[in-house]
Design a protein around this motif. Structure first.
Motif, PDB file in Angstrom:
ATOM      1  N   ARG A  18       0.829  -1.195   0.000  1.00 14.86           N
ATOM      2  CA  ARG A  18       0.000   0.000   0.000  1.00 14.86           C
ATOM      3  C   ARG A  18       0.866   1.249   0.000  1.00 14.86           C
ATOM      4  NH1 ARG A  18      -1.124   2.170   5.193  1.00 14.86           N
ATOM      5  NH2 ARG A  18      -0.157   1.060   6.926  1.00 14.86           N
ATOM      6  N   SER A  19       0.268   2.387  -0.318  1.00 18.58           N
ATOM      7  CA  SER A  19       1.007   3.642  -0.413  1.00 18.58           C
ATOM      8  C   SER A  19       1.084   4.333   0.946  1.00 18.58           C
ATOM      9  CB  SER A  19       0.328   4.569  -1.430  1.00 18.58           C
ATOM     10  OG  SER A  19       0.337   3.986  -2.708  1.00 18.58           O
ATOM     11  N   GLY A 142       5.365   2.644  -1.522  1.00 17.60           N
ATOM     12  CA  GLY A 142       4.216   2.412  -2.380  1.00 17.60           C
ATOM     13  C   GLY A 142       4.438   1.194  -3.243  1.00 17.60           C
ATOM     14  N   PRO A 143       3.526   0.916  -4.166  1.00 15.60           N
ATOM     15  CA  PRO A 143       3.640  -0.258  -5.032  1.00 15.60           C
ATOM     16  C   PRO A 143       4.895  -0.204  -5.898  1.00 15.60           C
ATOM     17  CG  PRO A 143       1.415   0.643  -5.108  1.00 15.60           C
ATOM     18  CD  PRO A 143       2.249   1.635  -4.371  1.00 15.60           C
ATOM     19  N   SER A 149       8.179   6.447 -10.715  1.00 22.15           N
ATOM     20  CA  SER A 149       7.457   7.722 -10.650  1.00 22.15           C
ATOM     21  C   SER A 149       7.786   8.459  -9.353  1.00 22.15           C
ATOM     22  CB  SER A 149       5.944   7.462 -10.747  1.00 22.15           C
ATOM     23  OG  SER A 149       5.221   8.650 -10.553  1.00 22.15           O
ATOM     24  N   ARG A 150       7.858   7.715  -8.245  1.00 24.36           N
ATOM     25  CA  ARG A 150       8.150   8.356  -6.960  1.00 24.36           C
ATOM     26  C   ARG A 150       9.561   8.931  -6.918  1.00 24.36           C
ATOM     27  NH1 ARG A 150       5.398   3.877  -5.416  1.00 24.36           N
ATOM     28  NH2 ARG A 150       7.263   2.749  -4.746  1.00 24.36           N
ATOM     29  N   ILE A 151      10.553   8.184  -7.426  1.00 24.46           N
ATOM     30  CA  ILE A 151      11.921   8.680  -7.372  1.00 24.46           C
ATOM     31  C   ILE A 151      12.086   9.893  -8.287  1.00 24.46           C
ATOM     32  CG2 ILE A 151      12.913   7.209  -9.176  1.00 24.46           C
ATOM     33  CD1 ILE A 151      14.597   8.150  -5.859  1.00 24.46           C
ATOM     34  N   MET A 226       5.891   3.817   9.412  1.00 27.68           N
ATOM     35  CA  MET A 226       6.554   3.430   8.173  1.00 27.68           C
ATOM     36  C   MET A 226       6.339   1.950   7.882  1.00 27.68           C
ATOM     37  SD  MET A 226       8.041   6.077   6.990  1.00 27.68           S
ATOM     38  CE  MET A 226       7.594   7.647   7.714  1.00 27.68           C
ATOM     39  N   PRO A 227       6.435   1.579   6.592  1.00 23.81           N
ATOM     40  CA  PRO A 227       6.327   0.154   6.261  1.00 23.81           C
ATOM     41  C   PRO A 227       7.552  -0.613   6.731  1.00 23.81           C
ATOM     42  CG  PRO A 227       6.937   1.416   4.331  1.00 23.81           C
ATOM     43  CD  PRO A 227       6.614   2.414   5.402  1.00 23.81           C
TER      44      PRO A 227
END
Length: 428
Positions: A18-19, A142-143, A149-151, A226-227
Motif C-alpha cells: 500500500r502507499s 508504495g507499489p 514515478s516516486r523517485i 513506516m512500512p
C-alpha cells in the motif's frame, strides 16, 4: 547539484504494497532541503570571500569541505543506515545536518572562517547519510510498479531546491552592499570589526532557520508510521569483488573519472559565477543580482533534465552525453573569450546541458556488471569528491591567471566527459 544515484534494488513484503502519502511527502521535502542547501554554497562562497578577505583558492575550501564529506563519510554512512534502517538513517541524517547548520551560530559570533568550514563539513555529513538512506527508501513507499514515478518526483523536488537556493540566498545573505578589501582596509579598526560582525550575522539567520526546519522534519519523520522494509540484496553471484577487479572494467574506470570530472566542472562553474558576473567587464552586477543568474543556471539544469529524459528514449544515452559535453565546451570557450551579455548567457547556459550528465554517466558506469554493481556504485559515489578537488584547483588558477581564463579547467573536464560519452562508456 543533483548527485543522487539511481535507487538500489530493494524488496518489500507483498503485504506492504500500500502507499504511504504522508511519509512520501516528508521524504520529498528532504530531497528539496538538501538541494537547497547544496546550491546555497554558491552564495556562501562570495560572501565569505568578501567577509574574510580570502583569495579564490581559500574561498573554494567551502566546496572542498562540503563535498569532501561525501568521500570521507560515504562508507560510515552506509554502515549507519545498515544498522538503523532507512527510516532511522533519514532521521539521523536530518539531525546531523541540523547540527551542522547550527554550527553557523558560533562561527558567525567568533568571526572564524575555519569554524564555518567545520560546520559545513558536519552539515554535508548529514546530507551524505540522507543520500544513502532516502534514495532507496522513497522507492519503497508504495507499489513497486510506481517506484520510478516516486523517485522522479523526489528528484524533481531536489532540482527545485537547487534552483531556489541561490535566489533566496541572494536575498538573505547578499542583500547588503559589500566592501572591497581596499575599502575595508581604509576603515578605522572599530568600523572594520563592526562591518565584519554585521556581515557574519547575515549568514547566521538563514542557517538557523534551516536548522529548525531540519529538526522539525526529523521529528515528523520519526513519528510517522513506516512500512517494514527489507534491505537491498544483490541477486545472482554474491561473492565479494575487490576494487581492482571492478576497476578492471574500462567503462567503470572511465565512469569513475567521468563523475569526478563532471562534479568538479559543475561545482567550479556555479561556485565562481557570482564573482564572475560581478566583474565590470562581464555583467557589472551586484552580488545579489548575480545570485539570481545562479538560480537560472540551476533552473536550466532542471528543465534540461525533463527534456533530456525524453531525448534519451530516442537517442543513445552515451552519445547524447558526449554531445551535451561538447556544447558545454563551446559555451565555456565563448565564456573565456567574450564579455558583457554574451559571456553572461554562455556561462549560465551551461546548466541546461549539465542536466542529464550525472545520472547518465552513473547508469553507464554500472551497466552489465551483475554482482559487481554495488561495488561500482560505491566507487562512483565516492568520485563526487571531484567537487571538492577541482573547484579548489580552479580557485588557485583564478588567483594566478584571473577568473575568466580559469574556466579552461572545467572546459577540459567537459572534453573528457565527451570522450566518455562517445567512447569510454562502451562495455567491453
Amino acid at each position: 547539484m543533483n548527485n543522487s544515484p539511481p535507487p538500489a534494488a530493494s524488496s518489500v513484503p507483498m503485504t506492504e504494497q500500500r502507499s504511504y502519502p504522508a511519509a512520501l511527502s516528508v521524504v520529498t521535502a528532504v530531497f528539496f532541503i538538501w538541494g537547497f542547501l547544496t546550491s546555497l554554497n554558491d552564495i556562501l562562497i562570495p560572501h565569505l570571500k568578501s567577509l574574510f578577505s580570502l583569495n579564490y583558492a581559500q574561498a573554494m575550501l567551502v566546496q572542498s569541505c562540503f563535498f569532501g564529506a561525501y568521500f570521507i563519510m560515504s562508507l560510515p554512512a552506509g554502515k549507519l543506515v545498515s544498522k538503523l534502517g532507512y527510516k532511522g538513517g533519514i532521521v539521523a541524517g536530518l539531525l546531523v545536518a541540523g547540527m551542522g547548520a547550527l554550527g553557523f551560530v558560533p562561527a558567525a559570533q567568533g568571526h572564524s572562517y575555519y569554524t564555518f568550514l567545520a560546520a559545513l563539513f558536519i552539515l554535508a555529513s548529514g546530507i551524505t547519510v540522507l543520500q544513502v538512506a532516502a534514495n532507496p527508501y522513497v522507492t519503497l513507499l508504495g507499489p513497486e510498479r510506481t517506484a520510478s514515478s516516486r523517485i522522479n518526483l523526489a528528484q524533481a523536488l531536489n532540482a527545485l531546491g537547487t534552483t531556489l537556493g541561490p535566489h533566496f540566498g541572494g536575498l538573505l545573505i547578499l542583500s547588503a552592499a559589500t566592501l572591497s578589501a581596499t575599502q575595508l582596509a581604509g576603515l578605522p579598526s572599530a568600523q572594520q570589526l563592526a562591518y565584519r560582525a554585521q556581515q557574519a550575522h547575515a549568514v547566521q539567520g538563514p542557517y538557523i532557520g534551516l536548522a529548525i526546519t531540519l529538526f522539525v522534519l526529523a521529528v515528523i519523520f520519526w513519528l510517522l508510521k513506516m512500512p517494514s522494509l527489507i534491505n537491498a540484496t544483490e541477486q545472482g553471484d554474491e561473492r565479494q569483488h575487490g576494487i581492482r577487479e571492478v576497476l578492471a572494467k574500462p567503462h567503470v574506470l572511465f565512469g569513475v573519472l567521468g563523475i569526478f570530472a563532471y562534479c568538479g566542472a559543475e561545482v567550479s562553474v556555479s561556485s565562481t559565477m557570482v564573482n564572475y558576473l560581478s566583474m565590470p567587464e562581464i555583467g557589472g552586477m551586484t552580488e545579489q543580482q548575480a545570485a539570481n543568474w545562479v538560480s537560472y543556471f540551476w533552473g536550466g539544469a532542471m528543465i534540461g533534465r525533463l527534456v533530456g529524459s525524453s531525448l534519451m528514449l530516442r537517442f543513445n544515452p552515451g552519445k547524447l552525453v558526449g554531445l551535451f559535453a561538447l556544447v558545454n565546451v563551446l559555451l565555456l570557450a565563448t565564456t573565456i573569450n567574450s564579455h558583457g551579455m554574451i559571456a553572461t548567457i554562455s556561462v549560465v547556459a551551461i546548466g541546461l546541458f549539465n542536466s542529464i550528465m550525472f545520472p547518465t554517466i552513473f547508469s553507464l558506469g554500472i551497466a552489465k556488471l551483475g554482482s559487481m554493481t554495488s561495488k561500482a556504485s560505491a566507487l562512483l559515489i565516492m568520485a563526487i569528491v571531484g567537487a571538492a578537488v577541482i573547484p579548489y584547483l580552479q580557485g588557485r588558477l583564478s588567483d594566478h591567471i584571473g577568473v575568466q581564463d580559469a574556466f579552461i579547467l572545467p572546459l577540459l573536464c567537459y572534453l573528457y566527459i565527451a570522450f566518455y560519452g562517445f567512447k569510454g562508456s562502451r562495455v567491453k
